[in-house]
Design an enzyme around this catalytic site. Structure first.
Site, PDB file in Angstrom:
ATOM      1  CG  HIS A 228     -11.290   4.785  -1.836  1.00 24.66           C
ATOM      2  ND1 HIS A 228     -10.626   5.763  -1.792  1.00 24.66           N
ATOM      3  CD2 HIS A 228     -10.538   3.737  -1.763  1.00 24.66           C
ATOM      4  CE1 HIS A 228      -9.195   5.662  -1.921  1.00 24.66           C
ATOM      5  NE2 HIS A 228      -9.030   4.369  -1.733  1.00 24.66           N
TER       6      HIS A 228
ATOM      7  CB  SER B   5     -13.281   0.990  -0.213  1.00 23.41           C
ATOM      8  OG  SER B   5     -12.993   0.295  -0.959  1.00 23.41           O
TER       9      SER B   5
ATOM     10  CG  ASP C 203      -7.481   2.597   1.679  1.00 20.47           C
ATOM     11  OD1 ASP C 203      -8.187   1.854   2.240  1.00 20.47           O
ATOM     12  OD2 ASP C 203      -7.208   2.523   0.278  1.00 20.47           O
TER      13      ASP C 203
ATOM     14  CG  MET D 227      -6.543  -3.041  -6.894  1.00 19.60           C
ATOM     15  SD  MET D 227      -6.751  -4.305  -5.961  1.00 19.60           S
ATOM     16  CE  MET D 227      -8.033  -3.720  -4.656  1.00 19.60           C
TER      17      MET D 227
ATOM     18  CG  MET E 149      -3.728   0.543  -5.559  1.00 20.44           C
ATOM     19  SD  MET E 149      -4.436  -0.346  -4.231  1.00 20.44           S
ATOM     20  CE  MET E 149      -6.151  -0.104  -4.388  1.00 20.44           C
TER      21      MET E 149
ATOM     22  CG  HIS F 179      -6.002   4.057  -4.196  1.00 20.25           C
ATOM     23  ND1 HIS F 179      -6.150   3.236  -3.057  1.00 20.25           N
ATOM     24  CD2 HIS F 179      -4.638   4.054  -4.369  1.00 20.25           C
ATOM     25  CE1 HIS F 179      -5.024   3.058  -2.483  1.00 20.25           C
ATOM     26  NE2 HIS F 179      -4.296   3.691  -3.458  1.00 20.25           N
TER      27      HIS F 179
ATOM     28  CG  MET G 197      -1.489   2.980   0.757  1.00 23.21           C
ATOM     29  SD  MET G 197      -3.296   2.729   0.656  1.00 23.21           S
ATOM     30  CE  MET G 197      -3.671   0.883   1.031  1.00 23.21           C
TER      31      MET G 197
ATOM     32  CG  ASP H 212      -9.641   0.457  -3.424  1.00 21.52           C
ATOM     33  OD1 ASP H 212      -8.809   1.398  -3.143  1.00 21.52           O
ATOM     34  OD2 ASP H 212     -10.288   0.176  -2.494  1.00 21.52           O
TER      35      ASP H 212
END
Length: 217
Positions: free
Chosen positions: A32, A7, A174, A36, A67, A65, A136, A34
């Site tokens: 990966h 990540s 994750d 957000m 979020m 991913h 998760m 993330d």
């Protein structure tokens, strides 16, 4: 042997290219990313411009991913930016089936993500549609959290559903992954492990990737 997806949330943002190249050379299977929005989770991170900047410097699968609330607003842009796989939380939208369809229509692989407190019953009807399911193993939004051991049983239950119905999706985990917890999730049926601080927080990130693979060999 488990696939490893470092990540970049734990990488050096000011000097990202060397950190990306390092894990690719070390045998990482994906990267990966993330994303957000400060609403679905109380933190902010990358957007599609980061994905577009990373795409030319690596041949790794870009596993994005999301979020974010109402991801249907952005999945096409992330695919256009270079995302190979886009993960969306079942908790983040009222139209999860439609979002997964949009991801496929945009030419990316589709992943559904479930938080620790969300039962698998929430996604059972989606399993024929997805390429990957992300369980998760910490609460989403922050790196460096401790692994939630009860999630091992959730991974086992998902792996049983996969086998019973002959599904081909990957099972990704994750949160809190290290050379100890990776063995537990792999034995439970996980096929892909996201690792952030365990990899990028080490003096030798390349060795940490190999440690994860050796632990599940």
């Amino acid at each position: 042997m488990i696939k490893v997806a470092p990540s970049i949330l734990s990488a050096n943002f000011a000097n990202l290219q060397p950190d990306v190249e390092l894990v690719e050379k070390a045998g990482a299977d994906a990267l990966h990313i993330d994303v957000m929005d400060g609403q679905f989770v109380p933190n902010l991170s990358f957007g599609m411009s980061t994905v577009a900047a990373i795409r030319p410097i690596t041949s790794l699968t870009l596993d994005c991913h999301l979020m974010i609330v109402e991801p249907e607003r952005f999945v096409a842009q992330f695919a256009q930016a270079g995302a190979d796989l886009i993960g969306v939380h079942v908790e983040s939208t009222r139209h999860i089936y439609h979002v997964l369809q949009l991801i496929k229509q945009a030419g990316a692989k589709a992943e559904v993500v479930v938080n620790p407190g969300t039962p698998l019953s929430m996604i059972e009807g989606l399993l024929p549609l997805v390429d990957q399911v992300l369980i998760m193993t910490v609460n989403p939004g922050f790196g460096g959290q401790h692994f939630l051991t009860p999630m091992v049983d959730k991974i086992k239950a998902l792996a049983q559903l996969k086998q019973q119905h002959g599904y081909a999706f990957e099972i990704e985990v994750d949160g809190g992954i290290n050379d100890q917890t990776v063995k537990a999730v792999y034995d439970a049926g996980a096929t892909v492990a996201v690792a952030g601080s365990y990899v990028y927080g080490a003096d030798d990130p390349a060795q940490r990737i190999q440690d994860l693979k050796v632990a599940t060999n």
